[in-house]
Design a protein around this motif. Structure first.
Motif, PDB file in Angstrom:
ATOM      1  N   PRO A 183      -7.137   1.168  12.019  1.00  0.00           N
ATOM      2  CA  PRO A 183      -7.929   1.712  10.906  1.00  0.00           C
ATOM      3  C   PRO A 183      -8.617   0.585  10.141  1.00  0.00           C
ATOM      4  O   PRO A 183      -7.962  -0.343   9.658  1.00  0.00           O
ATOM      5  CB  PRO A 183      -6.867   2.405  10.033  1.00  0.00           C
ATOM      6  CG  PRO A 183      -5.579   1.724  10.366  1.00  0.00           C
ATOM      7  CD  PRO A 183      -5.689   1.233  11.777  1.00  0.00           C
ATOM      8  N   GLN A 184      -9.928   0.646  10.053  1.00  0.00           N
ATOM      9  CA  GLN A 184     -10.691  -0.450   9.459  1.00  0.00           C
ATOM     10  C   GLN A 184     -10.342  -0.697   7.992  1.00  0.00           C
ATOM     11  O   GLN A 184     -10.528  -1.802   7.480  1.00  0.00           O
ATOM     12  CB  GLN A 184     -12.201  -0.160   9.589  1.00  0.00           C
ATOM     13  CG  GLN A 184     -12.693  -0.141  11.032  1.00  0.00           C
ATOM     14  CD  GLN A 184     -12.500  -1.467  11.740  1.00  0.00           C
ATOM     15  OE1 GLN A 184     -12.686  -2.533  11.153  1.00  0.00           O
ATOM     16  NE2 GLN A 184     -12.125  -1.406  13.016  1.00  0.00           N
ATOM     17  N   GLN A 185      -9.810   0.334   7.309  1.00  0.00           N
ATOM     18  CA  GLN A 185      -9.488   0.166   5.884  1.00  0.00           C
ATOM     19  C   GLN A 185      -8.193  -0.615   5.680  1.00  0.00           C
ATOM     20  O   GLN A 185      -7.914  -1.099   4.581  1.00  0.00           O
ATOM     21  CB  GLN A 185      -9.338   1.534   5.216  1.00  0.00           C
ATOM     22  CG  GLN A 185     -10.491   2.490   5.473  1.00  0.00           C
ATOM     23  CD  GLN A 185     -10.220   3.389   6.671  1.00  0.00           C
ATOM     24  OE1 GLN A 185      -9.650   2.962   7.675  1.00  0.00           O
ATOM     25  NE2 GLN A 185     -10.627   4.655   6.551  1.00  0.00           N
ATOM     26  N   ALA A 186      -7.362  -0.755   6.721  1.00  0.00           N
ATOM     27  CA  ALA A 186      -6.064  -1.420   6.584  1.00  0.00           C
ATOM     28  C   ALA A 186      -6.254  -2.924   6.391  1.00  0.00           C
ATOM     29  O   ALA A 186      -7.160  -3.528   6.974  1.00  0.00           O
ATOM     30  CB  ALA A 186      -5.206  -1.149   7.811  1.00  0.00           C
ATOM     31  N   THR A 228       2.294  -1.531   3.705  1.00  0.00           N
ATOM     32  CA  THR A 228       2.125  -0.762   2.467  1.00  0.00           C
ATOM     33  C   THR A 228       0.999   0.249   2.631  1.00  0.00           C
ATOM     34  O   THR A 228       1.082   1.384   2.149  1.00  0.00           O
ATOM     35  CB  THR A 228       1.825  -1.708   1.294  1.00  0.00           C
ATOM     36  OG1 THR A 228       2.962  -2.555   1.075  1.00  0.00           O
ATOM     37  CG2 THR A 228       1.538  -0.930   0.022  1.00  0.00           C
ATOM     38  N   TRP A 229      -0.059  -0.136   3.347  1.00  0.00           N
ATOM     39  CA  TRP A 229      -1.188   0.770   3.568  1.00  0.00           C
ATOM     40  C   TRP A 229      -0.727   2.036   4.277  1.00  0.00           C
ATOM     41  O   TRP A 229      -1.149   3.146   3.927  1.00  0.00           O
ATOM     42  CB  TRP A 229      -2.267   0.064   4.385  1.00  0.00           C
ATOM     43  CG  TRP A 229      -3.528   0.852   4.537  1.00  0.00           C
ATOM     44  CD1 TRP A 229      -4.597   0.866   3.677  1.00  0.00           C
ATOM     45  CD2 TRP A 229      -3.854   1.764   5.594  1.00  0.00           C
ATOM     46  NE1 TRP A 229      -5.573   1.725   4.147  1.00  0.00           N
ATOM     47  CE2 TRP A 229      -5.139   2.290   5.321  1.00  0.00           C
ATOM     48  CE3 TRP A 229      -3.189   2.184   6.739  1.00  0.00           C
ATOM     49  CZ2 TRP A 229      -5.770   3.209   6.148  1.00  0.00           C
ATOM     50  CZ3 TRP A 229      -3.814   3.103   7.580  1.00  0.00           C
ATOM     51  CH2 TRP A 229      -5.080   3.601   7.285  1.00  0.00           C
ATOM     52  N   ASP A 249      -8.152  -3.564  -2.672  1.00  0.00           N
ATOM     53  CA  ASP A 249      -8.459  -2.160  -2.410  1.00  0.00           C
ATOM     54  C   ASP A 249      -7.192  -1.323  -2.394  1.00  0.00           C
ATOM     55  O   ASP A 249      -7.178  -0.184  -2.879  1.00  0.00           O
ATOM     56  CB  ASP A 249      -9.187  -2.013  -1.072  1.00  0.00           C
ATOM     57  CG  ASP A 249     -10.590  -2.578  -1.103  1.00  0.00           C
ATOM     58  OD1 ASP A 249     -11.121  -2.775  -2.214  1.00  0.00           O
ATOM     59  OD2 ASP A 249     -11.145  -2.849  -0.021  1.00  0.00           O
ATOM     60  N   LEU A 250      -6.115  -1.875  -1.846  1.00  0.00           N
ATOM     61  CA  LEU A 250      -4.846  -1.151  -1.776  1.00  0.00           C
ATOM     62  C   LEU A 250      -4.263  -0.962  -3.170  1.00  0.00           C
ATOM     63  O   LEU A 250      -3.732   0.113  -3.491  1.00  0.00           O
ATOM     64  CB  LEU A 250      -3.867  -1.928  -0.892  1.00  0.00           C
ATOM     65  CG  LEU A 250      -2.585  -1.219  -0.446  1.00  0.00           C
ATOM     66  CD1 LEU A 250      -2.908   0.059   0.311  1.00  0.00           C
ATOM     67  CD2 LEU A 250      -1.769  -2.156   0.443  1.00  0.00           C
ATOM     68  N   MET A 251      -4.379  -1.965  -4.012  1.00  0.00           N
ATOM     69  CA  MET A 251      -3.832  -1.873  -5.360  1.00  0.00           C
ATOM     70  C   MET A 251      -4.589  -0.828  -6.192  1.00  0.00           C
ATOM     71  O   MET A 251      -4.028  -0.244  -7.129  1.00  0.00           O
ATOM     72  CB  MET A 251      -3.898  -3.238  -6.052  1.00  0.00           C
ATOM     73  CG  MET A 251      -3.037  -4.307  -5.395  1.00  0.00           C
ATOM     74  SD  MET A 251      -1.286  -3.825  -5.246  1.00  0.00           S
ATOM     75  CE  MET A 251      -0.872  -3.615  -6.977  1.00  0.00           C
TER      76      MET A 251
END
Length: 357
Positions: A183-186, A228-229, A249-251
């Motif tokens: 997944p590109q967002q990870a 965490t993602w 981005d994750l935070m």
């Protein structure tokens, strides 16, 4: 099924020694003896059983999911060598009568650069052989179910192994590999290790129960946030423990609390549903960390990686998992422990510890 004396076992390239040591150890406990053959880097092991029908016995009695370093296995006919290029099928059919009636034939190659170059040939030849085996009533017509699956491992255009594995006691994936899309967002590719672990360890019927939204988790050694993602993706609330920076981005998800602390000394404010850990440290030290969490009742489930040393990797695996099992049993703690070298693992194995009754 006829009596077979040879097992073919797929593994990660470079881990043939561990695969061979594990199958030899597990079978000797069952009174099945033999010897392995392999070359380093070939991504498979051949185990020849001394007793007649030893491979048939082994593949039905030994639980496949108890093997850590074997991706897939099957009981095999003798190796087909020097098959004529103009008619490979006739010599195979001459020996195929001893195979069990099966639902399908899976055409496979070894997971190496050279092996992957044979995939196109293997698929085409597997299709032709399947048709021939159906004419001989060794393969059932499509959509009809049997207890066995046939495997063909193509080594080159004229050399292959052919055999069978019980569908209920083998990997459901071709070559034993669960392929996932990154997944590109990870924040990192390590995210695939946790996704694969969940897919492998947790039964499909329990996915919603064990990974449903609203659960709480701790990620030890979290930065930059690959694991965490995955937790956030499951709508969990996460304490990410690491002195390193987390993905901005994750935070922004609002589901992550970043604690800049030492993962080995961190104490959760209250018990959580999941503890996950992908810390790069000695496997014995990570095992002690997991045991500490279990003894204190700080989590219901844990997924953790053991980074294996370059030498004595099977011995270290046996030592760490044996110590964890014995310690939990001696403490009177009920548990379930599984381990696997996943496709997305490298020099490591992934473990699932469930502390539910």
């Amino acid at each position: 099924m006829s009596e077979f004396n040879t097992l073919v076992l797929y593994c990660r390239a470079g881990f043939e020694k561990e695969c061979a040591a594990e199958i030899s150890t597990r079978l000797s406990v069952m009174g099945i003896y033999g010897y392995p053959r392999f070359e380093t880097g070939q991504a498979y092991v051949i185990f020849h059983c001394q007793q007649p029908g030893g491979a048939t016995d082994a593949i039905q009695r030994l639980r496949f999911r108890d093997l850590i370093f074997t991706r897939q296995w099957f009981a095999a006919l003798p190796l087909f060598e020097q098959l004529p290029a103009d008619d490979r099928i006739t010599p195979i059919l001459a020996s195929a009568g001893s195979l069990p009636v099966a639902s399908e034939l899976v055409a496979e190659v070894v997971d190496t650069t050279e092996g992957r170059e044979l995939q196109s040939f293997a698929r085409k030849f597997g299709s032709a052989l399947s048709q021939a085996l159906r004419r001989e009533s060794i393969l059932l017509e499509r959509k009809r179910r049997a207890d066995w699956r046939l495997h063909m491992l193509v080594l080159d255009g004229r050399t292959l192994w052919l055999g069978a594995a019980p569908i209920g006691n083998s990997s459901p994936w071709s070559m034993g590999i669960l392929r996932l899309k990154f997944p590109q967002q990870a924040p990192s590719r390590s995210t695939l290790k946790l996704e694969e672990a969940w897919r492998y360890f947790i039964p499909a019927q329990r996915q919603d129960e064990l990974l449903g939204g609203g659960l709480r988790a701790v990620d030890l050694g979290a930065a930059p946030g690959g694991w965490t993602w995955q937790l956030v993706k499951q709508n969990m609330f996460v304490i990410a423990v690491d002195n390193g920076p987390m993905s901005p981005d994750l935070m922004e998800s609002g589901q992550v609390e970043h604690r800049r602390e030492d993962a080995f000394t961190f104490v959760p404010p209250k018990p959580v549903d999941w503890m996950v850990c992908d810390i790069v440290d000695k496997p014995a030290r990570v095992t002690e960390l997991v045991l500490h969490w279990a003894e204190n009742g700080w989590c219901r489930h844990a997924i953790f990686n053991l980074k294996l040393p370059m030498k004595q990797r099977f011995a270290e695996t046996e030592s760490c998992l044996g110590y964890l099992r014995d310690s939990l049993a001696n403490a009177g703690i009920g548990f379930r422990l599984q381990a696997r070298q996943l496709y997305h693992d490298r020099e490591e194995i992934t473990c699932w510890l469930s502390l539910e009754p």
